[in-house]
Write a protein that holds these residues in place. Structure first.
Motif, mmCIF file in Angstrom:
data_model
loop_
_atom_site.group_PDB
_atom_site.id
_atom_site.type_symbol
_atom_site.label_atom_id
_atom_site.label_comp_id
_atom_site.label_asym_id
_atom_site.label_seq_id
_atom_site.Cartn_x
_atom_site.Cartn_y
_atom_site.Cartn_z
ATOM 1 N N MET A 1 0.829 -1.205 0.000
ATOM 2 C CA MET A 1 0.000 0.000 0.000
ATOM 3 C C MET A 1 0.863 1.255 0.000
ATOM 4 O O MET A 1 0.577 2.222 -0.724
ATOM 5 C CB MET A 1 -0.934 0.013 1.220
ATOM 6 N N ALA A 2 1.936 1.268 0.797
ATOM 7 C CA ALA A 2 2.785 2.460 0.911
ATOM 8 C C ALA A 2 3.880 2.496 -0.140
ATOM 9 O O ALA A 2 4.595 3.492 -0.239
ATOM 10 C CB ALA A 2 3.416 2.509 2.303
ATOM 11 N N ASP A 3 4.016 1.423 -0.923
ATOM 12 C CA ASP A 3 5.070 1.318 -1.936
ATOM 13 C C ASP A 3 6.461 1.435 -1.303
ATOM 14 O O ASP A 3 7.307 2.220 -1.729
ATOM 15 C CB ASP A 3 4.894 2.381 -3.030
ATOM 16 N N ILE A 4 6.670 0.633 -0.260
ATOM 17 C CA ILE A 4 7.980 0.521 0.398
ATOM 18 C C ILE A 4 8.373 -0.955 0.331
ATOM 19 O O ILE A 4 8.159 -1.702 1.287
ATOM 20 C CB ILE A 4 7.928 0.998 1.863
ATOM 21 N N PRO A 5 8.914 -1.423 -0.785
ATOM 22 C CA PRO A 5 9.103 -2.860 -1.020
ATOM 23 C C PRO A 5 9.963 -3.583 0.010
ATOM 24 O O PRO A 5 9.695 -4.747 0.335
ATOM 25 C CB PRO A 5 9.758 -2.905 -2.403
ATOM 26 N N SER A 6 11.003 -2.920 0.530
ATOM 27 C CA SER A 6 11.953 -3.635 1.385
ATOM 28 C C SER A 6 12.239 -2.922 2.695
ATOM 29 O O SER A 6 13.280 -3.145 3.312
ATOM 30 C CB SER A 6 13.279 -3.838 0.632
ATOM 31 N N GLY A 7 11.334 -2.056 3.125
ATOM 32 C CA GLY A 7 11.612 -1.284 4.333
ATOM 33 C C GLY A 7 10.389 -1.106 5.209
ATOM 34 O O GLY A 7 9.427 -1.874 5.139
ATOM 35 N N SER A 8 10.418 -0.081 6.032
ATOM 36 C CA SER A 8 9.320 0.198 6.958
ATOM 37 C C SER A 8 9.407 1.653 7.405
ATOM 38 O O SER A 8 10.366 2.361 7.099
ATOM 39 C CB SER A 8 9.402 -0.735 8.176
ATOM 40 N N THR A 9 8.405 2.085 8.144
ATOM 41 C CA THR A 9 8.437 3.444 8.690
ATOM 42 C C THR A 9 9.059 3.461 10.079
ATOM 43 O O THR A 9 9.582 4.486 10.512
ATOM 44 C CB THR A 9 7.024 4.044 8.766
ATOM 45 N N GLU A 10 8.999 2.321 10.781
ATOM 46 C CA GLU A 10 9.523 2.254 12.143
ATOM 47 C C GLU A 10 10.163 0.896 12.394
ATOM 48 O O GLU A 10 9.757 -0.108 11.811
ATOM 49 C CB GLU A 10 8.403 2.455 13.177
ATOM 50 N N ILE A 11 11.149 0.880 13.281
ATOM 51 C CA ILE A 11 11.664 -0.364 13.844
ATOM 52 C C ILE A 11 11.469 -0.272 15.349
ATOM 53 O O ILE A 11 11.926 0.693 15.982
ATOM 54 C CB ILE A 11 13.144 -0.587 13.504
ATOM 55 N N LEU A 12 10.769 -1.238 15.913
ATOM 56 C CA LEU A 12 10.465 -1.240 17.338
ATOM 57 C C LEU A 12 11.405 -2.205 18.051
ATOM 58 O O LEU A 12 11.499 -3.384 17.682
ATOM 59 C CB LEU A 12 9.013 -1.648 17.576
ATOM 60 N N LEU A 13 12.083 -1.701 19.067
ATOM 61 C CA LEU A 13 13.044 -2.495 19.821
ATOM 62 C C LEU A 13 12.499 -2.779 21.214
ATOM 63 O O LEU A 13 11.861 -1.921 21.828
ATOM 64 C CB LEU A 13 14.372 -1.756 19.946
ATOM 65 N N TYR A 14 12.769 -3.983 21.703
ATOM 66 C CA TYR A 14 12.340 -4.370 23.041
ATOM 67 C C TYR A 14 13.567 -4.767 23.853
ATOM 68 O O TYR A 14 14.500 -5.375 23.325
ATOM 69 C CB TYR A 14 11.336 -5.515 22.970
ATOM 70 N N THR A 15 13.555 -4.403 25.124
ATOM 71 C CA THR A 15 14.700 -4.670 25.983
ATOM 72 C C THR A 15 14.237 -4.977 27.395
ATOM 73 O O THR A 15 13.163 -4.522 27.823
ATOM 74 C CB THR A 15 15.655 -3.455 26.003
ATOM 75 N N GLN A 16 15.045 -5.760 28.103
ATOM 76 C CA GLN A 16 14.771 -6.039 29.519
ATOM 77 C C GLN A 16 15.414 -4.987 30.414
ATOM 78 O O GLN A 16 15.110 -4.908 31.592
ATOM 79 C CB GLN A 16 15.304 -7.429 29.881
ATOM 80 N N SER A 17 16.300 -4.192 29.848
ATOM 81 C CA SER A 17 16.971 -3.150 30.622
ATOM 82 C C SER A 17 16.251 -1.816 30.426
ATOM 83 O O SER A 17 15.106 -1.770 29.972
ATOM 84 C CB SER A 17 18.439 -3.053 30.193
ATOM 85 N N SER A 18 16.922 -0.732 30.699
ATOM 86 C CA SER A 18 16.315 0.593 30.607
ATOM 87 C C SER A 18 16.141 1.018 29.150
ATOM 88 O O SER A 18 17.092 0.980 28.363
ATOM 89 C CB SER A 18 17.189 1.614 31.339
#
Length: 241
Positions: free
Chosen positions: A186-203
């Protein structure tokens, strides 16, 4: 006595809201700096075109528990046989693992079923309860979403409603959830994204600061991401920011 009970109840609600926020937006969010400045309008043109090198780098870091890419965009939503353009919502495109491991979307289902097995749900959508009510749509019916490509062209997709989710978050109940590949189309972004979400057990704040302080790493990632050969500086933000 009643004050203690009341405060405990409020603290429980607050903790639940924080937990839901982190699950949805990640402990840390990585975007281009240009996207971060205008994120309230979800500017898909300010995307990260090539996210593979970024994900490989981030997933290799000891402080990162997991990393998921997301395409988030504003769209109009309607039942396929009704008028277009009356209802606005946020459409989330992500991998199967994000919906299972982080958003825990399956546990919120009030009607219908969860997505098909990983990699085979390109033509399916799960709707938040409030959004489904506004659309007057039921499980099994087709939903039509009209958004834009990153260059501003109109881009519609038609998907089968397989489930309706009812969570404690009004925001989650107003969103539509689809596959990453369909949102990319839909957004015509074949190999990417608008955001990368990271998760961590630390701060989360420490992780964001660690990434932002690694100028050499961000420079390498920026050069790898830019489709025109120009640097597109990235920015890491903790969820609390």
């Amino acid at each position: 006595f009643f004050l203690i009970i009341g405060l405990s109840w409020l603290n429980g609600i607050q903790a639940g809201l924080f937990e839901a926020a982190v699950a949805s937006t990640g402990s840390v969010r990585l975007t281009t700096q240009a996207y971060s400045k205008k994120d309230q309008i979800f500017p898909t043109a300010e995307n990260m075109p090539f996210t593979k090198p970024v994900l490989e780098n981030l997933r290799a870091r000891d402080s990162v528990t997991s990393a998921h890419e997301v395409v988030r965009q504003a769209v109009t939503a309607s039942r396929n046989d009704s008028e277009i353009g009356e209802i606005f919502c946020i459409l989330i495109g992500a991998e199967h693992s994000y919906y299972v491991d982080r958003l825990n979307l399956e546990s919120y289902l009030s009607e219908g079923s969860f997505f098909s097995k990983s990699g085979s749900f390109e033509d399916e959508v799960i709707l938040g309860k409030n959004l489904a009510e506004q659309m007057s749509i039921s499980v099994g019916e087709e939903a039509l979403f009209v958004g834009q490509t990153q260059d501003g062209s109109i881009s519609p997709i038609k998907l089968k409603t397989v489930g309706i989710a009812d969570s404690s978050s009004p925001l989650l109940n107003r969103q539509a959830y689809v596959s990453l590949s369909k949102a990319r189309w839909m957004a015509d972004i074949p190999s990417g994204s608008t955001e990368i979400l990271l998760y961590t057990q630390s701060s989360a704040e420490s992780l964001a600061a660690e990434i932002n302080a690694s100028s050499s790493v961000l420079s390498e990632l920026s050069e790898a991401l830019d489709k025109d050969g120009n640097r597109a500086p990235l920015k890491a933000e903790a969820w609390s920011q």
